[in-house]
Design a protein around this motif. Structure first.
Motif, PDB file in Angstrom:
ATOM      1  N   GLN A   1      22.547 131.834  61.428  1.00  0.00           N
ATOM      2  CA  GLN A   1      22.316 130.392  61.450  1.00  0.00           C
ATOM      3  C   GLN A   1      21.269 129.995  62.490  1.00  0.00           C
ATOM      4  O   GLN A   1      20.671 128.942  62.386  1.00  0.00           O
ATOM      5  CB  GLN A   1      23.623 129.669  61.741  1.00  0.00           C
ATOM      6  CG  GLN A   1      24.512 129.633  60.505  1.00  0.00           C
ATOM      7  CD  GLN A   1      25.756 128.849  60.729  1.00  0.00           C
ATOM      8  OE1 GLN A   1      26.180 128.707  61.873  1.00  0.00           O
ATOM      9  NE2 GLN A   1      26.355 128.347  59.672  1.00  0.00           N
TER      10      GLN A   1
ATOM     11  N   ARG B   1      15.156 122.636  57.724  1.00  0.00           N
ATOM     12  CA  ARG B   1      16.273 122.669  56.780  1.00  0.00           C
ATOM     13  C   ARG B   1      16.828 121.269  56.492  1.00  0.00           C
ATOM     14  O   ARG B   1      17.092 120.910  55.357  1.00  0.00           O
ATOM     15  CB  ARG B   1      17.364 123.560  57.367  1.00  0.00           C
ATOM     16  CG  ARG B   1      18.523 123.750  56.444  1.00  0.00           C
ATOM     17  CD  ARG B   1      19.547 124.630  57.082  1.00  0.00           C
ATOM     18  NE  ARG B   1      19.127 126.004  57.130  1.00  0.00           N
ATOM     19  CZ  ARG B   1      19.580 126.867  58.005  1.00  0.00           C
ATOM     20  NH1 ARG B   1      20.447 126.493  58.907  1.00  0.00           N
ATOM     21  NH2 ARG B   1      19.174 128.105  57.991  1.00  0.00           N
ATOM     22  N   ASN B   2      16.967 120.469  57.530  1.00  0.00           N
ATOM     23  CA  ASN B   2      17.579 119.152  57.321  1.00  0.00           C
ATOM     24  C   ASN B   2      16.670 118.223  56.529  1.00  0.00           C
ATOM     25  O   ASN B   2      17.123 117.481  55.675  1.00  0.00           O
ATOM     26  CB  ASN B   2      17.946 118.523  58.655  1.00  0.00           C
ATOM     27  CG  ASN B   2      19.087 119.271  59.306  1.00  0.00           C
ATOM     28  OD1 ASN B   2      19.976 119.758  58.608  1.00  0.00           O
ATOM     29  ND2 ASN B   2      19.037 119.407  60.617  1.00  0.00           N
TER      30      ASN B   2
ATOM     31  N   LEU C   1      14.326 119.195  54.451  1.00  0.00           N
ATOM     32  CA  LEU C   1      14.270 119.755  53.110  1.00  0.00           C
ATOM     33  C   LEU C   1      15.482 119.313  52.304  1.00  0.00           C
ATOM     34  O   LEU C   1      15.369 118.893  51.153  1.00  0.00           O
ATOM     35  CB  LEU C   1      14.261 121.274  53.238  1.00  0.00           C
ATOM     36  CG  LEU C   1      13.575 122.067  52.151  1.00  0.00           C
ATOM     37  CD1 LEU C   1      12.131 121.646  52.045  1.00  0.00           C
ATOM     38  CD2 LEU C   1      13.676 123.538  52.466  1.00  0.00           C
ATOM     39  N   ALA C   2      16.654 119.385  52.939  1.00  0.00           N
ATOM     40  CA  ALA C   2      17.893 118.994  52.263  1.00  0.00           C
ATOM     41  C   ALA C   2      17.822 117.535  51.870  1.00  0.00           C
ATOM     42  O   ALA C   2      18.286 117.153  50.800  1.00  0.00           O
ATOM     43  CB  ALA C   2      19.080 119.249  53.174  1.00  0.00           C
TER      44      ALA C   2
ATOM     45  N   PHE D   1      15.973 117.277  48.737  1.00  0.00           N
ATOM     46  CA  PHE D   1      16.748 117.821  47.616  1.00  0.00           C
ATOM     47  C   PHE D   1      17.887 116.874  47.215  1.00  0.00           C
ATOM     48  O   PHE D   1      18.254 116.801  46.060  1.00  0.00           O
ATOM     49  CB  PHE D   1      17.341 119.197  48.003  1.00  0.00           C
ATOM     50  CG  PHE D   1      16.410 120.345  47.758  1.00  0.00           C
ATOM     51  CD1 PHE D   1      15.213 120.436  48.437  1.00  0.00           C
ATOM     52  CD2 PHE D   1      16.721 121.339  46.854  1.00  0.00           C
ATOM     53  CE1 PHE D   1      14.348 121.493  48.223  1.00  0.00           C
ATOM     54  CE2 PHE D   1      15.865 122.401  46.625  1.00  0.00           C
ATOM     55  CZ  PHE D   1      14.670 122.480  47.311  1.00  0.00           C
ATOM     56  N   MET D   2      18.448 116.177  48.196  1.00  0.00           N
ATOM     57  CA  MET D   2      19.596 115.312  47.899  1.00  0.00           C
ATOM     58  C   MET D   2      19.159 113.954  47.353  1.00  0.00           C
ATOM     59  O   MET D   2      19.988 113.188  46.882  1.00  0.00           O
ATOM     60  CB  MET D   2      20.439 115.075  49.158  1.00  0.00           C
ATOM     61  CG  MET D   2      21.178 116.281  49.683  1.00  0.00           C
ATOM     62  SD  MET D   2      22.285 117.014  48.478  1.00  0.00           S
ATOM     63  CE  MET D   2      23.369 115.659  48.110  1.00  0.00           C
TER      64      MET D   2
END
Lengths: 327, 307
Positions: free
Chosen positions: A15, A36-37, A39-40, A43-44
């Motif tokens: 992680q 990552r955040n 990108l998420a 995606f969301m």
């Protein structure tokens, strides 16, 4: 719920990426693209847009509308609890609450009993097993309204095939007034609901039954267990978690049912089959009193929360039974 | 890397095949035939007859001439003497039925496609990106699954009105995803979890972006899950009634379930033939679809519950 375990089960080294050691020299755009955040978030976005605009917002709006006197074509003003006070003294509303509870409780119990029985039958060894299982699910595939129309014809006061058969068998002398008599109408609607719900319960419970190891039954048989004991002490305990989930869904969908009753009786005769959902549609959309309709719909929420709570505890219990990692 | 992908795929397929082939004899040889007849075949037969009778009745009525429908004395109602296609041709050529069928398919196909795209993205994000608050988002989406249309249709009607979408198929295309996304997301989350994480790590090391990983590695491996989600969502759309009833007003815009309930119900005593033909023709596409994808359908239904 299951995601939680996947992420915690993963080694911590994975992680924290190695790049945390050196200074991040990437441009802002690069970081937005790979962080990552962020990108998420991209995606969301589509899911969030749909669920917020057409689910969360209307849910809140519905509760707000229940405190207004909004009608079709004109915005309402805040009137506090007046809609609820009106409903509190409305015998038809209470009749619909009674009908909904009766409908849900009786239909769910019978769906569970027959569904479990059918699942146990389908789990046994027999020829053409796959085809029979496929056929069982057909009532669930066909749109509810269309099968309800078939039931409407079967329940016809004059040309009902059921009445005809019973008269020919000499069991009754007159046609049964399936949808005209209040109690008969309730029974007819509940039967149609059971008919449609049993396949779902049976096939999902069958999926649960297939995970039970046959060696357990073999061992129990060697120890001299009867059929009932094998069911009671092997099948039932191992099946409890999935029963909890399936029945919560079943109760939830039965409680909020609209289309079956609307297609069959539209709430009649003399409101005997009005469910809260159909009453809400009649008052809210047909009579145009959106505020009152929204109040009836909002009154369903406490019941739904109770059903969801049961589902939640059912799942917790499943985790507890199978250890924490139940992926 | 493709080799590993292929291996993973075979493993998934093998597991699926194993799940399917559970027809071992087990302890059933211990039972005698008469006993099996009474405890298994007879009750199963009765239940199957009850479950299938309405369809038999639906099909029979739709090909029965009118006089046989209402004369139950001279003709045996359980059979048909001179079958006719009159009801079905009347339905297809004299009513707007083809239009309604087209509306239903169009709405279902569009809403399902939109939902699957959104669900793939969100399921991948929740399962693999492991962002801050991802678990909470997963739980929220699960709760969205539990919100029934019966408590949303009144406020949604006024939202749709406000957006100017009233009486337009677009309203249904935009609203149905709220029913489908939660379900498909949970189903796909389950599928994505079965894909080995190592494959993605390999791709990341080779310099693939997240988007490339999703499109080139995860999606090809999740095809069975995508089919399941697609079939099940499509059926849900086709079946949906209350939103379609509330949002659509003009006759040509209606979907099959709404039109059947509203357009055919007149005082005509002979309505039953065309009504049953309408119900039959409206159900057949789904039953045919189901016949081709039984496995996927069942795995969708049980998968969503198991999660």
């Amino acid at each position: 719920m299951t995601t939680m375990q996947t992420s915690t089960a993963r080694p911590a080294t994975m992680q924290t990426p190695a790049r945390a050691v050196y200074k991040d020299t990437r441009s802002l755009w690069e970081r937005l693209r790979t962080n990552r955040n962020w990108l998420a978030l991209w995606f969301m976005l589509p899911t969030a847009a749909f669920l917020i605009l057409f689910l969360a917002y209307p849910l809140g709006l519905g509760v707000w509308m229940s405190f207004t006197d909004e009608r079709i074509g004109r915005t309402g003003v805040f009137i506090g609890l007046e809609n609820y006070e009106w409903l509190w003294n409305d015998s038809i509303f209470w009749l619909s609450v009674f009908n909904t509870l009766l409908y849900t409780i009786i239909a769910s119990i019978i769906k569970f009993a027959v569904g479990l029985y059918l699942a146990l039958l389908l789990n046994r060894h027999m020829p053409f097993k796959a085809i029979i299982r496929a056929i069982v699910l057909i009532p669930f595939i066909v749109p509810t309204v269309l099968s309800a129309i078939a039931f409407w014809w079967i329940y016809d006061p004059q040309f009902s095939i059921v009445s005809w058969s019973l008269i020919k068998l000499g069991l009754i002398s007159n046609n049964i007034n399936f949808l005209g008599d209040p109690n008969m109408a309730r029974a007819s609607v509940i039967f149609a609901n059971i008919w449609r719900g049993v396949p779902f319960v049976a096939i999902t419970l069958l999926a649960g039954l297939q995970t039970v190891s046959p060696s357990l039954y073999e061992a129990a048989t060697l120890d001299g267990a009867t059929d009932w004991q094998r069911f009671r002490y092997i099948t039932y305990p191992l099946l409890t978690p999935i029963i909890a989930v399936v029945m919560t869904f079943s109760v939830l969908f039965t409680f909020t049912d609209f289309q079956l009753v609307w297609a069959l009786t539209r709430g009649g005769p003399v409101n005997a089959t009005h469910l809260m959902a159909t009453l809400s549609y009649q008052r809210g959309i047909l009579s145009g009193r959106l505020g009152e309709g929204a109040a009836i719909a909002t009154a369903m929420i406490p019941f739904l929360l109770a059903a969801i709570a049961i589902s939640w505890f059912g799942m917790q219990r499943r985790k507890w039974q199978q250890g924490s990692d139940n992926d | 890397m493709t080799e590993t992908a292929a291996q993973a795929k075979t493993a998934v397929q093998a597991a699926a095949a194993l799940a399917r082939s559970d027809d071992s004899e087990g302890m059933s040889y211990l039972e005698s035939l008469p006993r099996r007849l009474v405890t298994l075949y007879l009750p199963l037969f009765i239940i199957l007859v009850v479950l299938l009778f309405p369809f038999y009745w639906m099909a029979l009525t739709s090909i029965k001439p009118d006089e046989q429908l209402i004369d139950m004395q001279t003709y045996n109602p359980f059979w048909v003497v001179h079958p006719t296609l009159k009801h079905i041709t009347k339905l297809l050529f004299e009513t707007e039925y083809p239009r309604w069928l087209w509306n239903t398919m169009y709405v279902a196909a569009c809403a399902t496609t939109l939902s699957i795209i959104a669900s793939v993205l969100s399921a991948y994000a929740i399962v693999r990106l492991r962002f801050k608050g991802g678990d909470a988002v997963g739980v929220l989406i699960f709760f969205a699954y539990l919100v029934p249309p019966s408590i949303l249709f009144i406020p949604l009607a006024s939202v749709i009105q406000a957006y100017g979408l009233f009486d337009s198929p677009l309203s249904l295309i935009l609203v149905y995803p709220t029913l489908l996304i939660p379900f498909s997301t949970w189903l796909l989350m389950g599928y994505f979890k079965t894909i080995p994480y190592e494959l993605e790590e390999c791709a990341l090391i080779d310099g693939a972006s997240r988007w490339q990983i999703l499109v080139k590695i995860v999606l090809p491996l999740a095809v069975p899950g995508l089919i399941s989600a697609f079939i099940f969502s499509f059926t849900l759309c086709w079946n949906e009634f209350i939103y379609a009833l509330t949002f659509l007003q003009s006759t040509p815009n209606k979907t099959v379930p709404v039109a059947i309930v509203n357009e055919f119900v007149d005082g005509d005593i002979y309505k039953w033939g065309s009504l049953m033909a309408g119900a039959l023709v409206g159900s057949l596409p789904l039953v045919i679809l189901y016949a081709f994808f039984v496995e996927h359908y069942v795995s969708a239904m049980t998968g969503a519950v198991k999660e």
